[in-house]
Write a protein that holds these residues in place. Structure first.
Motif, mmCIF file in Angstrom:
data_model
loop_
_atom_site.group_PDB
_atom_site.id
_atom_site.type_symbol
_atom_site.label_atom_id
_atom_site.label_comp_id
_atom_site.label_asym_id
_atom_site.label_seq_id
_atom_site.Cartn_x
_atom_site.Cartn_y
_atom_site.Cartn_z
ATOM 1 N N ALA A 1 0.915 -1.369 0.125
ATOM 2 C CA ALA A 1 0.050 -0.229 0.158
ATOM 3 C C ALA A 1 0.760 1.495 -0.103
ATOM 4 O O ALA A 1 2.001 1.396 0.622
ATOM 5 N N ASP A 2 0.335 2.034 -0.888
ATOM 6 C CA ASP A 2 0.902 3.594 -0.779
ATOM 7 C C ASP A 2 -0.093 4.542 -0.449
ATOM 8 O O ASP A 2 0.224 5.641 0.028
ATOM 9 N N ALA A 3 -1.466 4.355 -0.286
ATOM 10 C CA ALA A 3 -2.354 5.122 0.434
ATOM 11 C C ALA A 3 -3.431 4.303 0.737
ATOM 12 O O ALA A 3 -3.509 2.987 0.695
ATOM 13 N N GLY A 4 -4.254 4.847 1.708
ATOM 14 C CA GLY A 4 -5.530 4.100 2.668
ATOM 15 C C GLY A 4 -6.223 3.384 1.435
ATOM 16 O O GLY A 4 -6.705 2.181 1.798
ATOM 17 N N ASP B 1 -5.741 1.793 -1.034
ATOM 18 C CA ASP B 1 -5.148 0.541 -1.498
ATOM 19 C C ASP B 1 -5.410 -0.651 -0.911
ATOM 20 O O ASP B 1 -5.396 -1.970 -1.241
ATOM 21 N N LEU C 1 7.241 -1.263 6.364
ATOM 22 C CA LEU C 1 7.192 0.086 5.866
ATOM 23 C C LEU C 1 8.474 0.779 6.323
ATOM 24 O O LEU C 1 9.243 1.428 5.446
ATOM 25 N N ASP D 1 5.216 8.728 8.980
ATOM 26 C CA ASP D 1 4.444 8.599 7.712
ATOM 27 C C ASP D 1 3.890 7.266 7.383
ATOM 28 O O ASP D 1 2.981 7.210 7.013
ATOM 29 N N ASP E 1 0.523 7.406 9.400
ATOM 30 C CA ASP E 1 -0.532 8.074 8.551
ATOM 31 C C ASP E 1 -1.012 6.929 7.626
ATOM 32 O O ASP E 1 -2.228 6.976 7.700
ATOM 33 N N LEU E 2 -0.131 6.252 7.061
ATOM 34 C CA LEU E 2 -0.761 5.563 5.763
ATOM 35 C C LEU E 2 -1.607 4.426 6.440
ATOM 36 O O LEU E 2 -2.777 4.142 5.952
ATOM 37 N N ALA F 1 -4.943 5.665 7.560
ATOM 38 C CA ALA F 1 -5.859 5.951 6.330
ATOM 39 C C ALA F 1 -6.261 4.578 5.887
ATOM 40 O O ALA F 1 -7.653 4.636 5.701
#
Length: 278
Positions: free
Chosen positions: A51-54, A56, A93, A103, A106-107, A110
């Motif tokens: 994942a790079d964003a929620g 995902d 990560l 960071d 945060d991911l 999300a």
């Protein structure tokens, strides 16, 4: 199909129809006397999601919902999904992708926000979060606890329970205090992979006989689980899907009908709001 004369719930297992046994494991559970399941999504990277964003994480949750429907078709009762972000993702990560701990947090928050959509809309009866069960830096520990507290807030907002993967402990009163602050009853926070007791929250007890003896003797609410991983590369890992029904039968043979009802009817109703008598 064996009938043990009681609902039989495995509170935490994983199913992977793409790479492993999937519904075949559910058939083993059902044939042994199992009736209900809480199916937790596998760690995202086990399903090929980096994942790079929620958003995902949505593919992981959708795949879990599909296998829950298939599992329900094989059960006298039904299965329910538990959706969230595995807490050890933070190490993947930070250590493998060189993401800063904040960071990474945060991911993960999300991703939990996406999971909470399924809780708010109804199919998920619990979220999943936690913190690493191994030594990490202070920065990673603090970031992980921020994710855990966000999960508590989301569980409170959506009205569902929260399953936690944490360090080995019999005392999570710190998390119970955070739960109360967030507005979720601490009893609706579940310590997955618990030994017989866990102060502050509800233990989901691994089905070792010594652990179950402690849980029975405590008189406190508890659940039973296998943490079946459904991984072809680790066929003997943790416990197999037949284990909870077998341990329920063992408890019944030893006269613990009240404890069985506590673990498989009363506690699921109080924690998740589900009726395992149906």
């Amino acid at each position: 199909m064996r009938d043990l004369g009681t609902p039989v719930l495995d509170d935490h297992l994983h199913l992977d129809p793409r790479h492993a046994r999937g519904v075949e494991a559910v058939k083993d559970f059902s044939r042994s006397g199992g009736t209900h399941l809480l199916v937790v999504n596998k760690p995202s990277w086990h399903l090929g999601v980096e994942a790079d964003a929620g958003e995902d994480f949505r593919a992981v949750f959708e795949e879990t919902l599909a296998v829950v429907d298939d599992a329900t078709d094989e059960l006298r009762g039904r299965a329910w999904p538990v959706l969230g972000v595995h807490p050890t993702l933070i190490s993947r990560l930070v250590d493998e992708r060189d993401v800063a701990p904040d960071d990474a947090a945060d991911l993960m928050c999300a991703g939990l926000d996406v999971a909470a959509e399924y809780a708010a809309d109804g199919p998920a009866v619990a979220l999943k979060s936690g913190r690493p069960h191994y030594d990490v830096s202070d920065a990673v520990w603090d970031a992980s606890n921020r994710v855990l507290r966000h999960a508590l807030s989301l569980a409170a907002e959506t009205g569902v329970a929260l399953q936690l993967h944490t360090e080995a402990t019999e005392d999570l009163t710190d998390v119970a205090d955070w739960a109360a602050d967030a507005g979720i009853p601490p009893a609706r926070v579940v310590k997955h992979y618990a030994s017989g007791e866990c102060a502050g929250v509800t233990p989901s007890v691994m089905c070792e006989k010594d652990y179950l003896d402690d849980a029975v003797d405590s008189g406190d609410p508890f659940l039973m689980e296998t943490d079946y991983v459904d991984d072809p590369d680790r066929p003997g890992a943790v416990m197999g899907p037949k284990t909870v029904p077998r341990r329920v039968n063992w408890l019944l043979e030893n006269g613990h009908e009240e404890a069985v009802r506590r673990a498989h009817v009363e506690t699921p109703a109080a924690v998740y709001g589900v009726d395992t008598t149906l």
